[in-house]
Design a protein around this motif. Structure first.
Motif, PDB file in Angstrom:
ATOM      1  N   LEU A 142       8.924 -11.298   6.890  1.00 19.58           N
ATOM      2  CA  LEU A 142       7.824 -12.088   5.996  1.00 19.58           C
ATOM      3  C   LEU A 142       8.533 -12.275   4.662  1.00 19.58           C
ATOM      4  O   LEU A 142       9.293 -11.242   3.889  1.00 19.58           O
ATOM      5  CB  LEU A 142       6.604 -10.975   6.052  1.00 19.58           C
ATOM      6  N   GLU A 143       8.408 -13.361   4.014  1.00 20.62           N
ATOM      7  CA  GLU A 143       9.092 -13.835   2.910  1.00 20.62           C
ATOM      8  C   GLU A 143       7.818 -13.837   1.817  1.00 20.62           C
ATOM      9  O   GLU A 143       6.832 -14.359   1.936  1.00 20.62           O
ATOM     10  CB  GLU A 143       9.738 -15.057   2.948  1.00 20.62           C
ATOM     11  N   GLY A 144       8.229 -13.814   0.618  1.00 21.39           N
ATOM     12  CA  GLY A 144       7.392 -13.823  -0.569  1.00 21.39           C
ATOM     13  C   GLY A 144       6.379 -12.973  -0.512  1.00 21.39           C
ATOM     14  O   GLY A 144       6.199 -11.874  -0.349  1.00 21.39           O
ATOM     15  N   LEU A 145       5.053 -13.544  -0.882  1.00 23.85           N
ATOM     16  CA  LEU A 145       3.799 -12.662  -0.529  1.00 23.85           C
ATOM     17  C   LEU A 145       3.163 -12.490   0.474  1.00 23.85           C
ATOM     18  O   LEU A 145       2.109 -11.976   0.879  1.00 23.85           O
ATOM     19  CB  LEU A 145       2.829 -13.490  -1.870  1.00 23.85           C
ATOM     20  N   GLU A 146       3.777 -13.163   1.468  1.00 22.81           N
ATOM     21  CA  GLU A 146       3.337 -13.183   2.929  1.00 22.81           C
ATOM     22  C   GLU A 146       2.924 -11.665   3.297  1.00 22.81           C
ATOM     23  O   GLU A 146       1.938 -11.291   4.073  1.00 22.81           O
ATOM     24  CB  GLU A 146       4.235 -13.568   4.057  1.00 22.81           C
ATOM     25  N   ALA A 147       3.824 -10.817   3.132  1.00 23.63           N
ATOM     26  CA  ALA A 147       3.881  -9.388   3.511  1.00 23.63           C
ATOM     27  C   ALA A 147       2.495  -8.730   2.801  1.00 23.63           C
ATOM     28  O   ALA A 147       2.048  -7.886   3.263  1.00 23.63           O
ATOM     29  CB  ALA A 147       5.051  -8.590   3.097  1.00 23.63           C
ATOM     30  N   VAL A 148       2.276  -9.059   1.544  1.00 23.01           N
ATOM     31  CA  VAL A 148       0.858  -8.507   0.967  1.00 23.01           C
ATOM     32  C   VAL A 148      -0.362  -9.070   1.865  1.00 23.01           C
ATOM     33  O   VAL A 148      -1.125  -8.118   2.076  1.00 23.01           O
ATOM     34  CB  VAL A 148       0.932  -8.963  -0.412  1.00 23.01           C
ATOM     35  N   ARG A 149      -0.193 -10.407   2.128  1.00 26.52           N
ATOM     36  CA  ARG A 149      -1.515 -10.745   2.882  1.00 26.52           C
ATOM     37  C   ARG A 149      -1.368 -10.333   4.383  1.00 26.52           C
ATOM     38  O   ARG A 149      -2.353 -10.196   4.855  1.00 26.52           O
ATOM     39  CB  ARG A 149      -1.376 -12.391   2.583  1.00 26.52           C
ATOM     40  N   LYS A 150      -0.156 -10.047   4.953  1.00 31.31           N
ATOM     41  CA  LYS A 150      -0.171  -9.311   6.184  1.00 31.31           C
ATOM     42  C   LYS A 150      -0.591  -7.840   5.944  1.00 31.31           C
ATOM     43  O   LYS A 150      -1.602  -7.461   7.007  1.00 31.31           O
ATOM     44  CB  LYS A 150       1.050  -9.416   6.972  1.00 31.31           C
ATOM     45  N   ARG A 151      -0.426  -6.998   5.279  1.00 27.95           N
ATOM     46  CA  ARG A 151      -0.922  -5.714   4.955  1.00 27.95           C
ATOM     47  C   ARG A 151      -1.188  -5.244   3.618  1.00 27.95           C
ATOM     48  O   ARG A 151      -0.771  -4.756   2.793  1.00 27.95           O
ATOM     49  CB  ARG A 151       0.348  -4.923   5.310  1.00 27.95           C
ATOM     50  N   PRO A 152      -2.438  -5.895   3.389  1.00 26.07           N
ATOM     51  CA  PRO A 152      -3.065  -5.675   1.952  1.00 26.07           C
ATOM     52  C   PRO A 152      -3.284  -4.130   1.644  1.00 26.07           C
ATOM     53  O   PRO A 152      -3.167  -3.736   0.460  1.00 26.07           O
ATOM     54  CB  PRO A 152      -4.279  -6.564   1.770  1.00 26.07           C
ATOM     55  N   GLY A 153      -3.752  -3.410   2.738  1.00 26.31           N
ATOM     56  CA  GLY A 153      -3.989  -1.951   2.443  1.00 26.31           C
ATOM     57  C   GLY A 153      -2.804  -1.435   1.817  1.00 26.31           C
ATOM     58  O   GLY A 153      -2.895  -0.251   1.074  1.00 26.31           O
ATOM     59  N   MET A 154      -1.559  -1.706   2.092  1.00 26.71           N
ATOM     60  CA  MET A 154      -0.376  -0.798   1.547  1.00 26.71           C
ATOM     61  C   MET A 154      -0.270  -1.184   0.240  1.00 26.71           C
ATOM     62  O   MET A 154       0.286  -0.377  -0.727  1.00 26.71           O
ATOM     63  CB  MET A 154       0.953  -1.527   2.150  1.00 26.71           C
ATOM     64  N   TYR A 155      -1.175  -2.135  -0.532  1.00 27.63           N
ATOM     65  CA  TYR A 155      -0.740  -2.459  -1.944  1.00 27.63           C
ATOM     66  C   TYR A 155      -1.953  -2.194  -2.670  1.00 27.63           C
ATOM     67  O   TYR A 155      -1.896  -1.701  -3.813  1.00 27.63           O
ATOM     68  CB  TYR A 155      -0.378  -3.863  -2.036  1.00 27.63           C
ATOM     69  N   ILE A 156      -3.178  -2.465  -1.985  1.00 29.76           N
ATOM     70  CA  ILE A 156      -4.348  -1.933  -2.985  1.00 29.76           C
ATOM     71  C   ILE A 156      -5.218  -0.929  -2.288  1.00 29.76           C
ATOM     72  O   ILE A 156      -6.530  -0.760  -2.752  1.00 29.76           O
ATOM     73  CB  ILE A 156      -5.295  -3.345  -3.028  1.00 29.76           C
ATOM     74  N   GLY A 157      -4.848  -0.226  -1.379  1.00 39.83           N
ATOM     75  CA  GLY A 157      -5.559   0.841  -0.684  1.00 39.83           C
ATOM     76  C   GLY A 157      -6.634   0.378   0.469  1.00 39.83           C
ATOM     77  O   GLY A 157      -6.732   0.977   1.589  1.00 39.83           O
ATOM     78  N   SER A 158      -7.390  -0.705   0.092  1.00 45.06           N
ATOM     79  CA  SER A 158      -8.363  -0.984   1.175  1.00 45.06           C
ATOM     80  C   SER A 158      -8.807  -2.607   0.981  1.00 45.06           C
ATOM     81  O   SER A 158      -8.501  -3.019  -0.288  1.00 45.06           O
ATOM     82  CB  SER A 158      -9.453  -0.245   1.133  1.00 45.06           C
ATOM     83  N   THR A 159      -9.589  -3.032   1.804  1.00 43.34           N
ATOM     84  CA  THR A 159     -10.128  -4.613   1.408  1.00 43.34           C
ATOM     85  C   THR A 159     -11.512  -4.430   1.439  1.00 43.34           C
ATOM     86  O   THR A 159     -12.292  -5.378   1.534  1.00 43.34           O
ATOM     87  CB  THR A 159      -9.690  -5.335   2.840  1.00 43.34           C
ATOM     88  N   ASP A 160     -12.329  -3.260   0.876  1.00 43.41           N
ATOM     89  CA  ASP A 160     -13.474  -3.425   0.600  1.00 43.41           C
ATOM     90  C   ASP A 160     -13.900  -3.489  -0.742  1.00 43.41           C
ATOM     91  O   ASP A 160     -13.075  -3.792  -1.533  1.00 43.41           O
ATOM     92  CB  ASP A 160     -14.311  -1.988   1.037  1.00 43.41           C
ATOM     93  N   SER A 161     -14.860  -2.952  -1.291  1.00 42.39           N
ATOM     94  CA  SER A 161     -15.059  -3.008  -2.758  1.00 42.39           C
ATOM     95  C   SER A 161     -13.944  -2.210  -3.853  1.00 42.39           C
ATOM     96  O   SER A 161     -13.708  -2.591  -4.686  1.00 42.39           O
ATOM     97  CB  SER A 161     -16.525  -2.574  -3.108  1.00 42.39           C
ATOM     98  N   ARG A 162     -13.665  -1.193  -2.975  1.00 41.99           N
ATOM     99  CA  ARG A 162     -12.568  -0.268  -3.761  1.00 41.99           C
ATOM    100  C   ARG A 162     -11.293  -1.127  -3.926  1.00 41.99           C
ATOM    101  O   ARG A 162     -10.759  -1.100  -5.135  1.00 41.99           O
ATOM    102  CB  ARG A 162     -12.484   0.798  -2.992  1.00 41.99           C
ATOM    103  N   GLY A 163     -10.883  -1.916  -2.933  1.00 44.58           N
ATOM    104  CA  GLY A 163      -9.796  -2.663  -3.081  1.00 44.58           C
ATOM    105  C   GLY A 163      -9.946  -4.007  -4.087  1.00 44.58           C
ATOM    106  O   GLY A 163      -9.145  -4.377  -4.759  1.00 44.58           O
ATOM    107  N   LEU A 164     -11.051  -4.403  -4.106  1.00 43.78           N
ATOM    108  CA  LEU A 164     -11.582  -5.635  -4.856  1.00 43.78           C
ATOM    109  C   LEU A 164     -11.475  -5.185  -6.067  1.00 43.78           C
ATOM    110  O   LEU A 164     -10.872  -5.599  -7.080  1.00 43.78           O
ATOM    111  CB  LEU A 164     -12.793  -5.918  -4.622  1.00 43.78           C
ATOM    112  N   MET A 165     -11.966  -3.990  -6.510  1.00 48.29           N
ATOM    113  CA  MET A 165     -11.978  -3.407  -8.020  1.00 48.29           C
ATOM    114  C   MET A 165     -10.492  -3.229  -8.361  1.00 48.29           C
ATOM    115  O   MET A 165     -10.215  -3.230  -9.608  1.00 48.29           O
ATOM    116  CB  MET A 165     -12.745  -2.272  -8.034  1.00 48.29           C
ATOM    117  N   HIS A 166      -9.563  -2.646  -7.543  1.00 48.22           N
ATOM    118  CA  HIS A 166      -8.278  -2.269  -7.563  1.00 48.22           C
ATOM    119  C   HIS A 166      -7.395  -3.300  -8.051  1.00 48.22           C
ATOM    120  O   HIS A 166      -6.615  -3.558  -9.132  1.00 48.22           O
ATOM    121  CB  HIS A 166      -7.784  -1.438  -6.759  1.00 48.22           C
ATOM    122  N   CYS A 167      -7.872  -4.562  -7.482  1.00 51.95           N
ATOM    123  CA  CYS A 167      -6.994  -5.926  -8.130  1.00 51.95           C
ATOM    124  C   CYS A 167      -7.457  -6.293  -9.410  1.00 51.95           C
ATOM    125  O   CYS A 167      -6.522  -6.387 -10.256  1.00 51.95           O
ATOM    126  CB  CYS A 167      -7.546  -7.063  -7.142  1.00 51.95           C
TER     127      CYS A 167
END
Length: 698
Positions: free
Chosen positions: A16-41
């Motif tokens: 995975l190059e560039g930002l692909e890793a972030v989109r593949k495993r977003p939880g590693m970077y922002i914790g979760s993909t619910d409201s908590r992760g949205l607020m973390h961004c």
């Protein structure tokens, strides 16, 4: 070799190059993909603007929630660099928003101690956004660049409002930084607007205005002089705008957090320390990472105060980033706090009558409100969410700073310092004695009735059943009510405990005063589950506690005082929904029947209900006994009436005392029952127009 082993080759490895890793495993970077992760961004973008303000660049940040689901963060900092970064050949804007682990916060030359420390914040937000627009004001011009899921390019918005669905043309090669306008000389800043990607975040994820306000207020406390403006445009018909600015720093923050009466004023303790650590550093000559020992300096700033309550409120921050799960700085704070207080109590053991009892951490923390902040270059966090500080040196430096500051306070010869430190020691010792007493009581307490347990108050009229879930304790107002309730109750499962008049207002009293008050101590003893931190819900002797007071102003006041006692010292009973208020009737209407048919008795519970009943009887031509009996006290009822209306589980009405928000309930109790008279007076004056004089004795 199996067929599966033969089929697995290097061709199956995915890179995975560039930002692909972030989109593949977003939880590693922002914790979760619910409201908590949205607020973390959103925090990541806001923190970058706050770091500029911390560095002395810009004193205002605006956060705007748009009706199309996007959010914009604008500041008046220096602006993201627009020149070319030599190693990549990209503009600073493209590097910041497309390269992981790229930023201006690694070598310490641009930011001494920043919040967005990992250098991945902006790029991760960009990767997880269906569209991101950034505008930079520098050098008299406004520069712009747009991205679609991390890829730079141009959106064909035309005359339409910008949005992620507009036609997009990706840039080939190096992205172009467009000039879209001019600015006045000296005007700098950055504006970032982005749309969270629905392909990444769950459907129900949304920005929380309450949490955003809480974070903005918190940041304004931590950065004195910074104004943070929140604008909620999601509902154009009812836009909201609120601004936060505080100049008092964390001392003002502690005063805001503290909800109980003060034992001490807010103490401010500052210090710091030097240390060294080995970190990887990029060698300019070889282009490789090499390990070097670097010198560091950590600043420590602590504000704390003790109050009359027993709840602990501790907030910790690293470079203004909250660490809700603590870390080494909090461990150092608690270690030093307990040691210093324990040493001072040992020195004053005879005066405090301590004996051989041993102090515990919870005794010292009871009633404490504290804000702990440290400023440190490149702190070690446990994960990108930065909830726990891992820098080991922080523990000793914070402990040393707090130890020095507290010892200066405890050895001070100033009259106010001597008074406050003496009150702190007395409070801590009282907490320790209360804990030990409650623990001993809990260990020896067994389910016994009044005849078997001589330690229970003599005026308790206990029940026979040992089934806790079935039993009920009625707290009644005075001996007259007890005289009626005693023959009225079901002695199998209903116990009675009378109180004499109005109990102590525990919101305004200290723990020691509460324990000395006979009525409060007896209620705690009758319930048998301890109080405060040592309260054990499983040890409660009764399944329900029912406050049965008269339907007048005094009865309402007594009920409020009792609820204050339960909220302050037996809150788990309220949390579990086991505290109730009885609803006795206000009127007794005797409907007359002709002939030998017995008359009918109807009870009403409000003036409106009575008038509705009387109109119904008049319309149907039925007669009733006049005058109508109006109950002003439970003692006016005979035992049959009290049982039928108020105590019989089949017919009675009970109001369950609930608490949806503990912080809000705390604020209401402090407003209505606390030491500050002015806010209570204002509340009464503002609500005076809503009082109905005819109902004031109900």
């Amino acid at each position: 070799m199996t067929s599966t082993e033969q089929a697995y080759s290097a061709a199956h490895l995915q890179v995975l190059e560039g930002l692909e890793a972030v989109r593949k495993r977003p939880g590693m970077y922002i914790g979760s993909t619910d409201s908590r992760g949205l607020m973390h961004c959103l925090w990541e973008i806001i923190d970058n603007s706050v770091d500029e303000a911390l560095g002395g660049f810009g004193s205002e940040i605006t956060i705007r929630l748009e009706s199309d689901g996007s959010v914009e963060v604008a500041d008046r900092g220096r602006g993201v660099p627009i020149d070319i970064e030599p190693r990549t050949g990209m503009t600073g804007v493209q590097v910041v928003f497309t390269k992981l682990h790229a930023g201006g916060k690694f070598d310490g030359s641009n930011y001494g101690a920043a919040g967005g420390l990992h250098g991945v914040g902006a790029s991760v937000v960009n990767a997880l956004s269906s569209r991101l627009d950034v505008e930079v004001d520098r050098g008299g011009k406004t520069y712009a660049m747009s991205f679609k899921r991390g890829v730079p390019g141009v959106f064909a918005d035309g005359k339409n409002a910008p949005g992620p669905d507009a036609e997009f043309t990706p840039d080939e090669g190096q992205a172009e930084l467009r000039i879209i306008g001019k600015t006045a000389r000296g005007v700098t800043g950055t504006r970032v607007r982005y749309w969270a990607d629905p392909q990444v975040f769950i459907k129900d994820a949304e920005f929380s205005l309450d949490k955003l306000q809480e974070r903005a207020r918190q940041t304004a406390f931590l950065v004195p002089g910074l104004e943070i403006v929140l604008e909620d445009q999601r509902d154009p018909t009812e836009p909201e705008r609120v601004a936060f600015r505080y100049d008092g720093g964390i001392s003002e923050f502690v005063d805001f957090l503290a909800s109980d009466g003060p034992v001490t004023e807010t103490w401010r303790i500052q210090g710091g320390g030097d240390y060294s650590e080995t970190i990887p550093v990029l060698d300019d000559r070889t282009g490789h990472m090499v390990s070097r020992e670097v010198a560091r300096h950590m600043d420590v700033d602590i504000a704390l105060r003790w109050g009359i309550g027993y709840d602990t409120e501790t907030r910790s921050f690293v470079n203004i980033i909250a660490t809700p799960k603590g870390g080494t700085h909090v461990a150092g704070f608690e270690q030093a706090l307990v040691k210093v207080v324990r040493d001072e109590i040992t020195k004053n053991a005879r005066r405090l009558k301590v004996g051989n009892d041993k102090l515990e951490k919870d005794d010292v923390l009871a009633g404490l409100t504290a804000v702990i902040t440290v400023r440190i270059p490149e702190p070690q966090f446990e994960g990108q969410t930065k909830e726990v500080l891992g820098t080991p040196q922080a523990r000793q430096i914070v402990a040393q700073a707090l130890t020095t500051g507290l010892k200066e306070r405890f050895t001070s010869t100033k009259r106010q310092d001597k008074t406050e430190t003496s009150m702190v020691l007395e409070k801590v010792v009282n907490e320790m004695k209360s804990r030990i007493s409650a623990r001993a009581h809990k260990e020896t307490q067994r389910r016994k009735n009044a005849l078997e347990n001589s330690s229970l108050p003599a005026k308790l009229v206990d029940c026979r059943s040992n089934e806790v879930d079935r039993t009920e304790l009625f707290i009644v107002e005075g001996d007259s009510a007890l005289g009626t309730a005693k023959p009225a109750r079901n002695s199998e499962f209903q116990a009675l405990f009378p109180i004499r008049g109005k109990i102590l207002n525990v919101q305004k009293a200290s723990l020691a005063d509460m324990l000395k008050n006979a009525e409060c101590a007896n209620i705690i003893q009758v319930l048998g589950a301890g109080s405060g931190r040592t309260f054990d819900l499983e040890q409660a002797r009764y399944g329900k506690v029912i406050i049965m007071s008269d339907a007048d102003v005094d009865g309402a006041h007594i009920r409020t005082l009792l609820l204050t006692l339960f909220f302050r010292y037996m809150r788990p009973m309220i949390d579990a929904g086991r505290v109730f208020a009885a609803v006795p009737p206000l009127h007794r209407v005797v409907v007359l029947h002709p002939g030998k048919k017995p008359n009918e008795t109807i009870y009403t519970y409000s003036e409106a209900e009575l008038q509705t009943l009387l109109k119904k009887l008049d319309r149907s031509g039925r007669k009733y006994q006049d005058p109508i009996q109006r109950y002003k006290g439970l003692g006016e009822m005979d035992e049959d009436q009290l049982w039928d209306t108020t105590m019989n589980p089949e017919h009675r009405l009970l109001r369950r005392m609930t608490m949806a928000d503990a912080a809000e309930a705390e604020a209401v109790f402090e407003l209505l029952m606390g030491n500050e008279v002015a806010p209570r007076k204002e509340f009464i004056v503002e609500g005076a127009s809503q009082v109905v004089p005819e109902l004031i004795d109900m």
